[in-house]
Scaffold this active site. Structure first.
Site, PDB file in Angstrom:
ATOM      1  N   CYS A  27     -12.316  52.550  38.424  1.00  0.00           N
ATOM      2  CA  CYS A  27     -12.042  51.649  37.909  1.00  0.00           C
ATOM      3  C   CYS A  27     -10.693  51.733  36.815  1.00  0.00           C
ATOM      4  O   CYS A  27     -10.181  53.013  36.879  1.00  0.00           O
ATOM      5  CB  CYS A  27     -13.140  51.010  36.592  1.00  0.00           C
ATOM      6  N   ARG A  56      -6.546  49.599  40.909  1.00  0.00           N
ATOM      7  CA  ARG A  56      -7.650  50.701  41.008  1.00  0.00           C
ATOM      8  C   ARG A  56      -9.105  49.962  41.340  1.00  0.00           C
ATOM      9  O   ARG A  56      -9.701  50.830  41.766  1.00  0.00           O
ATOM     10  CB  ARG A  56      -7.658  51.589  39.564  1.00  0.00           C
ATOM     11  N   TRP A 104     -14.229  48.397  40.136  1.00  0.00           N
ATOM     12  CA  TRP A 104     -14.634  48.700  41.652  1.00  0.00           C
ATOM     13  C   TRP A 104     -15.982  49.355  41.757  1.00  0.00           C
ATOM     14  O   TRP A 104     -16.218  50.504  41.211  1.00  0.00           O
ATOM     15  CB  TRP A 104     -13.798  49.527  42.348  1.00  0.00           C
ATOM     16  N   ASN A 130     -15.445  54.535  33.628  1.00  0.00           N
ATOM     17  CA  ASN A 130     -14.986  54.855  35.016  1.00  0.00           C
ATOM     18  C   ASN A 130     -15.699  56.011  35.486  1.00  0.00           C
ATOM     19  O   ASN A 130     -15.649  57.067  34.635  1.00  0.00           O
ATOM     20  CB  ASN A 130     -13.496  54.942  34.902  1.00  0.00           C
ATOM     21  N   GLY A 131     -16.472  56.094  36.420  1.00  0.00           N
ATOM     22  CA  GLY A 131     -17.118  57.120  36.864  1.00  0.00           C
ATOM     23  C   GLY A 131     -18.836  57.005  37.266  1.00  0.00           C
ATOM     24  O   GLY A 131     -19.011  55.808  37.425  1.00  0.00           O
ATOM     25  N   GLU A 513      -2.244  57.134  61.616  1.00  0.00           N
ATOM     26  CA  GLU A 513      -2.048  56.611  60.482  1.00  0.00           C
ATOM     27  C   GLU A 513      -1.875  55.249  60.735  1.00  0.00           C
ATOM     28  O   GLU A 513      -2.250  53.955  60.025  1.00  0.00           O
ATOM     29  CB  GLU A 513      -0.780  57.094  59.932  1.00  0.00           C
ATOM     30  N   LYS A 517      -4.046  51.920  58.983  1.00  0.00           N
ATOM     31  CA  LYS A 517      -3.182  50.996  58.059  1.00  0.00           C
ATOM     32  C   LYS A 517      -3.629  49.211  58.758  1.00  0.00           C
ATOM     33  O   LYS A 517      -3.872  48.470  57.857  1.00  0.00           O
ATOM     34  CB  LYS A 517      -1.592  51.047  58.465  1.00  0.00           C
ATOM     35  N   GLU A 520      -7.355  48.865  57.528  1.00  0.00           N
ATOM     36  CA  GLU A 520      -7.729  48.731  55.826  1.00  0.00           C
ATOM     37  C   GLU A 520      -7.005  47.358  55.476  1.00  0.00           C
ATOM     38  O   GLU A 520      -7.513  46.654  54.582  1.00  0.00           O
ATOM     39  CB  GLU A 520      -7.344  49.773  55.114  1.00  0.00           C
ATOM     40  N   HIS A 536      -9.573  61.147  79.249  1.00  0.00           N
ATOM     41  CA  HIS A 536     -10.935  62.038  78.944  1.00  0.00           C
ATOM     42  C   HIS A 536     -11.875  61.053  78.573  1.00  0.00           C
ATOM     43  O   HIS A 536     -13.202  61.442  77.732  1.00  0.00           O
ATOM     44  CB  HIS A 536     -10.766  63.081  77.998  1.00  0.00           C
ATOM     45  N   LYS A 639      -7.779  51.805  45.217  1.00  0.00           N
ATOM     46  CA  LYS A 639      -6.693  52.818  45.172  1.00  0.00           C
ATOM     47  C   LYS A 639      -7.024  54.282  45.107  1.00  0.00           C
ATOM     48  O   LYS A 639      -6.736  55.120  46.055  1.00  0.00           O
ATOM     49  CB  LYS A 639      -5.387  52.491  44.130  1.00  0.00           C
TER      50      LYS A 639
HETATM   51  O1  M6R Z   1      -4.934  59.527  46.199  1.00  0.00           O
HETATM   52  P1  M6R Z   1      -5.025  60.087  47.558  1.00  0.00           P
HETATM   53  O2  M6R Z   1      -4.019  60.583  48.276  1.00  0.00           O
HETATM   54  O3  M6R Z   1      -5.914  61.423  47.282  1.00  0.00           O
HETATM   55  O4  M6R Z   1      -5.997  59.116  48.279  1.00  0.00           O
HETATM   56  C1  M6R Z   1      -6.317  59.667  49.481  1.00  0.00           C
HETATM   57  C2  M6R Z   1      -6.981  58.321  50.470  1.00  0.00           C
HETATM   58  O5  M6R Z   1      -8.063  57.754  49.766  1.00  0.00           O
HETATM   59  C3  M6R Z   1      -5.778  57.208  50.739  1.00  0.00           C
HETATM   60  O6  M6R Z   1      -4.864  58.143  51.203  1.00  0.00           O
HETATM   61  C4  M6R Z   1      -6.541  56.121  51.408  1.00  0.00           C
HETATM   62  O7  M6R Z   1      -6.800  56.625  52.624  1.00  0.00           O
HETATM   63  C5  M6R Z   1      -5.305  55.172  51.637  1.00  0.00           C
HETATM   64  N1  M6R Z   1      -5.834  53.870  51.135  1.00  0.00           N
HETATM   65  C6  M6R Z   1      -4.911  54.783  52.839  1.00  0.00           C
HETATM   66  O8  M6R Z   1      -3.967  53.709  52.895  1.00  0.00           O
END
Ligand code: M6R
Length: 644
Positions: A27, A56, A104, A130-131, A513, A517, A520, A536, A639
């Site tokens: 959060c 966040r 969140w 938060n937590g 990657e 992208k 998500e 395979h 995030k």
């Molecule tokens: O803050 P971090 O780099 O540790 O975060 C790791 C992942 O949660 C982060 O890269 C996540 O996969 C992103 N949403 C990817 O776009």
């Protein structure tokens, strides 16, 4: 996006169900105390902070203000805009002290009642969190036995009631928070205000971030500096298990036992403008565009006049680094893909075995790690709980840990033996882009530094690679300048149900990657495969019209894998796939088999991911925008994942 209909009033409403199905996790938290002399209203500061922290978490939001009429609370499920509309419809009285929260949730649906702040002590105490409070059930049972009734299903409300009770016992808000913090297990950042203690906010942190912003006659608290960057760049880092009390003219920090401690002061090296969209349609678009700078800034100041690499931040005994016999890279998501790219370079340059592991897997599989293992923890936020736990585990096993991180003062660098910062600037969009490129760049620097130290590469070769690296920002810019074709393609392909990505060697993590992208941002099924693996199994997925992106290595003669990947393209082309090929400028071998070719500037094989990933980022961003989706705040995500 419309706001959900009201599920509660402007004060926390009592729920009949006793099932706790909403555990608070990632959060955004903001707190402000002002003297009132400047006329600054707490609500304005808190909402401004919440806007910057919304990345966040964005399930629900709320504020609590200390007013002449006592605490005034407003909270709403939905995005921050829903709270803002409610506040505009019914403006609260003036206040110079306030706290705010954007949430969140890990489980259960967000409702007005579960939104923060939570009230206790007959509405005289408000708390945000938060937590996850892991022992909330036992604490709740204790409070219920005392006759306390709960208005939400959250673990947070337990902390609010405990704070109210402890304040009644101590008459001191700081001491009351210490009493509460000592009872809690798990991860928490808590902020609390009490109607009877004006101009004061108390905070506590364990395993969750909290930073103090230092102003003139006003002070701030935030989950990260973005919360107050519009007001001050002077910050104070809080350590693990600390309690802070802020007033307009003072900041007091103690440990949970009440022993005063000194926080570390620092000046934030970016300003409010860096956290604005700056004319771009989304933060993600802006951050993609900032990638040449992110790479250039991460490279800046890392060499001496003779061209030798200097990594001053990696304050680790050189004899320890020389003795390293294994490197383990731990990270999650995009950061893990950066680690996968780095592995090829590190093994090639340093001749040290290098493994890459998802942090959450590493932690629970009894890894073979000892005092000669160098663990590299990669994290943009520095607050990813899976990575934090893996760092702690590695250190317990005797390994030395270097953090590669974008956020100063965050937990992962603080808990590591050394830190190498990426200088990507604030990354606000949930989907990581510029941090990815900066992470790869920092890993290259670390690999070259180890090669220099251990003598596995001649100094002249290291200088040559550094020169090639320094040329990369211009090449990335060139890719960005020529992406009209990708943007168009994204619009045509907005209805795709599935997109595959293939790559080999360093192109393999780039493919993964690219797929991440798209998943998500555009909610499209996407998979990244090692191109050699195609025959395979995955080739069974190819049917006429199936879009497949292929990341092609440098042309024949320079990279032996080129012809192998061209064969893979032929294989899928023969089965009717729509092949979209990312290839080096001048590579004509791929043209006969490709439906579309996206050319990127030539780059040495190991550095090529810095350019080949860019079209894939832009493709996902544009396609999501074409589908009318929220590019910066994709559904179900936050995030930084601050829960395990
Ligand atoms: O803050 P971090 O780099 O540790 O975060 C790791 C992942 O949660 C982060 O890269 C996540 O996969 C992103 N949403 C990817 O776009």
């Amino acid at each position: 996006m419309p706001c959900p209909g009201p599920t509660g009033g402007s004060v926390a409403t009592e729920r009949t169900s006793d099932t706790v199905d909403t555990l608070e996790s990632m959060c955004g938290i903001v707190g402000f105390v002002g003297s009132g002399s400047s006329g600054t209203q707490a609500l304005d500061v808190v909402l401004d902070g919440l806007r910057r922290l919304e990345y966040r978490g964005y399930d629900s939001a709320g504020v609590a203000l200390q007013t002449a009429q006592g605490l005034v609370l407003e909270k709403r499920s939905g995005k921050l805009g829903c709270l803002e509309s409610a506040l505009a419809d019914d403006p609260p009285p003036p206040a110079t002290t306030g706290i705010g929260h954007t949430r969140w949730a890990t489980h259960g649906g967000p409702t007005d009642a579960n939104a923060h702040p939570h009230l206790a002590g007959e509405g005289r105490v408000a708390v945000i969190h938060n937590g996850i409070i892991e022992n909330f059930a036992e604490l709740k049972a204790e409070l219920v036995a005392e006759g306390v009734s709960f208005a939400s299903q959250t673990d947070t409300e337990v902390a609010a009631h405990l704070l109210a009770r402890a304040f009644t016992g101590t008459g001191d808000l700081g001491e009351a928070m210490r009493v509460v913090a000592r009872r809690l297990e798990g991860a928490f950042t808590l902020l609390g205000v009490h109607a009877d203690v004006p101009d004061t906010i108390v905070g506590a942190r364990r395993n969750s971030p909290l930073v103090v912003g230092l102003g003139d006659g006003e002070n701030f608290l935030g989950s990260d500096v973005a919360a107050f960057i519009g007001h001050t760049r002077q910050a104070l880092e809080l350590g693990q298990d600390q309690v802070v009390v802020i007033t307009p003219h003072g900041v007091e920090v103690t440990d949970f036992a009440g022993v005063p401690v000194e926080g570390r002061r620092y000046v934030v090296d970016w300003d409010a403008a860096a956290a604005e969209k700056g004319g771009f349609p989304s933060f993600m678009a802006k951050e993609i565009n900032e990638q040449p700078h992110a790479v250039a800034d991460t490279l800046l100041g890392r060499t001496d006049p003779a061209g030798r690499l200097l990594l001053d931040e990696v304050r680790m005994d050189e004899s320890v680094l020389r003795a390293v016999d294994k490197i383990v890279i731990i990270a999650c998501g995009t950061a893990a893909y950066a680690g996968m790219v780095a592995r090829y370079a590190i093994e090639h340059w340093c001749r040290i075995p290098c493994e890459v592991e998802l942090a959450h897997e590493f932690r629970y599989r009894d890894p073979v790690v000892d005092g000669r293992t160098l663990v590299v923890a990669i994290s943009q936020s520095g607050e990813t709980m899976d990575t934090i736990m893996a760092v702690r585990h590695a250190r317990e096993l005797g390994a030395r840990v270097v953090a590669i991180c974008n956020t100063h003062g965050s937990t992962i660098p603080r808990e590591s033996d050394a830190a190498l910062y990426t200088h990507a600037g604030p990354e606000i969009a949930v989907a990581s882009t510029k941090a990815f490129l900066a992470q790869i760049t920092a890993c290259y620097l670390l690999g070259l530094y180890l090669a220099q130290l251990r003598g596995t590469k001649a100094q002249a070769e290291i200088r040559e690679i550094l020169t090639q690296l320094q040329a990369m920002p211009d090449k990335i810019q060139k890719v960005l300048d020529g992406l009209g074709q990708v943007r168009q393609m994204a619009r045509w392909m907005a209805d795709s149900r599935s997109v595959l990505f293939l790559g080999r060697h360093v192109g393999y993590p780039v493919a993964m990657e690219g797929a991440l992208k798209l998943k998500e941002l555009a909610y499209i099924h996407a998979e990244g495969f090692a191109a050699g693996e195609l025959k395979h199994g995955p080739i069974a997925l190819i049917e006429p019209g199936q879009p497949v992106f292929v990341v092609v290595p440098s042309p024949k003669g320079r990279d032996p894998l080129h012809s192998k990947v061209v064969s893979n393209i032929q294989e899928i082309n023969a089965r009717g796939a729509r092949t979209i090929v990312i290839a080096e400028e001048g590579d004509t071998d791929v043209v006969p088999y490709a439906s579309d070719v996206i050319h990127v500037p030539a780059a040495p094989t190991l550095l090529a991911p810095l350019v080949t990933v860019v079209p894939l980022q832009v493709f996902a961003c544009e396609l999501a925008a074409a589908k009318g989706l929220d590019v910066d705040q994709p559904r179900n995500l936050a995030k930084s994942v601050t829960v395990e």
